[in-house]
Design a protein around this motif. Structure first.
Motif, mmCIF file in Angstrom:
data_model
loop_
_atom_site.group_PDB
_atom_site.id
_atom_site.type_symbol
_atom_site.label_atom_id
_atom_site.label_comp_id
_atom_site.label_asym_id
_atom_site.label_seq_id
_atom_site.Cartn_x
_atom_site.Cartn_y
_atom_site.Cartn_z
ATOM 1 N N LEU A 184 -22.425 -14.887 30.993
ATOM 2 C CA LEU A 184 -22.932 -13.675 30.080
ATOM 3 C C LEU A 184 -21.741 -12.470 30.107
ATOM 4 C CD1 LEU A 184 -26.346 -13.486 31.768
ATOM 5 C CD2 LEU A 184 -25.755 -14.373 29.457
ATOM 6 N N VAL A 185 -21.343 -12.057 29.185
ATOM 7 C CA VAL A 185 -20.427 -11.054 28.904
ATOM 8 C C VAL A 185 -20.848 -9.662 28.237
ATOM 9 C CG1 VAL A 185 -18.027 -10.155 28.277
ATOM 10 C CG2 VAL A 185 -18.545 -12.615 28.870
ATOM 11 N N GLU A 186 -21.101 -8.372 28.838
ATOM 12 C CA GLU A 186 -21.535 -7.263 28.591
ATOM 13 C C GLU A 186 -20.522 -6.393 27.825
ATOM 14 O OE1 GLU A 186 -23.578 -7.744 32.662
ATOM 15 O OE2 GLU A 186 -21.659 -7.921 31.651
ATOM 16 N N SER A 187 -20.886 -5.861 26.775
ATOM 17 C CA SER A 187 -19.644 -5.065 25.945
ATOM 18 C C SER A 187 -20.744 -3.678 25.630
ATOM 19 C CB SER A 187 -19.160 -5.663 25.091
ATOM 20 O OG SER A 187 -19.921 -5.799 24.101
ATOM 21 N N GLY A 188 -20.128 -2.705 25.068
ATOM 22 C CA GLY A 188 -20.641 -1.468 24.358
ATOM 23 C C GLY A 188 -20.690 -0.135 25.498
ATOM 24 N N GLY A 189 -20.373 -0.492 26.595
ATOM 25 C CA GLY A 189 -20.521 0.773 27.468
ATOM 26 C C GLY A 189 -19.658 1.916 27.120
ATOM 27 N N ASN A 195 -31.446 -16.005 37.110
ATOM 28 C CA ASN A 195 -30.208 -16.798 37.827
ATOM 29 C C ASN A 195 -28.806 -16.626 37.268
ATOM 30 O OD1 ASN A 195 -31.643 -18.187 35.738
ATOM 31 N ND2 ASN A 195 -31.708 -20.210 36.737
ATOM 32 N N TYR A 196 -28.948 -15.976 36.291
ATOM 33 C CA TYR A 196 -27.118 -15.898 35.665
ATOM 34 C C TYR A 196 -27.095 -14.260 35.452
ATOM 35 C CZ TYR A 196 -27.859 -20.800 34.833
ATOM 36 O OH TYR A 196 -27.908 -22.289 34.973
ATOM 37 N N TRP A 197 -26.166 -13.809 35.641
ATOM 38 C CA TRP A 197 -25.593 -12.180 35.478
ATOM 39 C C TRP A 197 -24.349 -12.208 34.868
ATOM 40 C CZ3 TRP A 197 -29.043 -8.261 37.085
ATOM 41 C CH2 TRP A 197 -30.081 -8.960 37.995
ATOM 42 N N GLY A 198 -23.932 -11.160 34.236
ATOM 43 C CA GLY A 198 -22.955 -10.580 33.626
ATOM 44 C C GLY A 198 -22.184 -9.645 34.705
ATOM 45 N N GLN A 199 -20.791 -9.214 34.542
ATOM 46 C CA GLN A 199 -20.147 -8.522 35.069
ATOM 47 C C GLN A 199 -20.606 -7.064 35.098
ATOM 48 O OE1 GLN A 199 -17.975 -9.700 37.561
ATOM 49 N NE2 GLN A 199 -19.016 -11.481 36.931
ATOM 50 N N GLY A 200 -21.169 -6.448 34.161
ATOM 51 C CA GLY A 200 -21.770 -5.236 33.957
ATOM 52 C C GLY A 200 -20.619 -4.457 33.027
ATOM 53 N N THR A 201 -21.457 -3.433 32.394
ATOM 54 C CA THR A 201 -20.582 -2.329 31.840
ATOM 55 C C THR A 201 -21.091 -0.962 32.151
ATOM 56 O OG1 THR A 201 -19.871 -1.987 29.541
ATOM 57 C CG2 THR A 201 -22.266 -2.449 29.876
ATOM 58 N N LEU A 255 -25.713 -1.652 23.682
ATOM 59 C CA LEU A 255 -24.939 -2.554 24.498
ATOM 60 C C LEU A 255 -25.258 -4.018 24.041
ATOM 61 C CD1 LEU A 255 -25.984 -1.447 28.332
ATOM 62 C CD2 LEU A 255 -24.182 -0.718 26.919
ATOM 63 N N SER A 256 -24.256 -4.775 24.038
ATOM 64 C CA SER A 256 -24.311 -6.314 23.777
ATOM 65 C C SER A 256 -24.283 -7.304 24.879
ATOM 66 C CB SER A 256 -23.392 -6.616 22.499
ATOM 67 O OG SER A 256 -23.598 -5.773 21.670
ATOM 68 N N ALA A 312 -25.075 4.709 34.903
ATOM 69 C CA ALA A 312 -25.112 3.208 35.827
ATOM 70 C C ALA A 312 -24.080 2.538 35.179
ATOM 71 C CB ALA A 312 -26.538 3.005 35.850
ATOM 72 N N VAL A 313 -23.960 1.060 35.964
ATOM 73 C CA VAL A 313 -23.393 -0.046 35.473
ATOM 74 C C VAL A 313 -24.636 -0.557 34.887
ATOM 75 C CG1 VAL A 313 -22.071 -1.853 35.973
ATOM 76 C CG2 VAL A 313 -21.386 0.183 36.991
ATOM 77 N N TYR A 314 -24.631 -1.031 33.759
ATOM 78 C CA TYR A 314 -25.599 -1.980 33.233
ATOM 79 C C TYR A 314 -25.206 -3.493 33.350
ATOM 80 C CZ TYR A 314 -28.141 2.135 31.702
ATOM 81 O OH TYR A 314 -28.935 3.351 31.690
ATOM 82 N N TYR A 315 -26.234 -4.335 33.653
ATOM 83 C CA TYR A 315 -25.927 -5.698 33.754
ATOM 84 C C TYR A 315 -27.069 -6.435 32.982
ATOM 85 C CZ TYR A 315 -23.529 -4.550 38.054
ATOM 86 O OH TYR A 315 -22.684 -4.173 38.856
ATOM 87 N N CYS A 316 -26.525 -7.312 32.365
ATOM 88 C CA CYS A 316 -27.623 -8.202 31.427
ATOM 89 C C CYS A 316 -27.544 -9.625 32.208
ATOM 90 C CB CYS A 316 -27.192 -8.662 30.201
ATOM 91 S SG CYS A 316 -25.914 -10.021 29.859
ATOM 92 N N ALA A 317 -28.802 -10.255 32.340
ATOM 93 C CA ALA A 317 -29.279 -11.278 33.190
ATOM 94 C C ALA A 317 -30.166 -12.207 32.318
ATOM 95 C CB ALA A 317 -29.978 -10.841 34.322
#
Length: 124
Positions: free
Chosen positions: A4-9, A112-118, A20-21, A92-97
């Motif tokens: 997972l890769v977050e973007s848009g912050g 059980n899967y997490w992105g690095q946060g944005t 956020l995506s 905050a830092v936003y994480y998708c999972a």
């Protein structure tokens, strides 16, 4: 497996909006429930919103209900979080999972899967 890769912050003034995506790789995305969490400095990571595999069911934290909208596009392997009427306390830092268990969940242990946060910063 899902990556997972977050973007848009970014930085936005109070009352503004951000989207956020969360781009996912891996075949399991379309069968996974997706969630967004956030973590402010010195605080625990907290649940924000979640959506089931088809997009037909969603759940929100009370603090964001009516302001945030979670959605997904399985054809694009992407989940979204539209954030409106932002407040400084949303900073905050936003994480998708992703949850391969497929259940709509509000707790971290179900994912059980997490992105690095944005980073999202809302100025007053």
């Amino acid at each position: 497996q899902v990556q997972l890769v977050e973007s848009g912050g970014g930085l936005v003034q109070a009352g503004g909006s951000l989207r956020l995506s969360c781009a996912a790789s891996g075949r399991a995305f379309s069968s996974s429930a997706m969630g967004w969490f956030r973590q402010a400095p010195g605080k625990e990571r907290e649940f924000v919103a979640a959506i089931n595999w088809s997009g037909g069911r969603t759940v929100y934290a009370d603090s964001v209900k009516g302001r945030y909208t979670i959605s997904r596009d399985n054809a694009k392997n992407t989940a979204y979080l539209q954030m409106n009427s932002l407040k400084p306390e949303d900073t905050a830092v936003y994480y998708c999972a992703a949850s391969s268990y497929g259940v709509l969940a509000t707790t971290k242990v179900r994912y059980n899967y997490w992105g690095q946060g944005t980073q999202v910063t809302v100025s007053s």
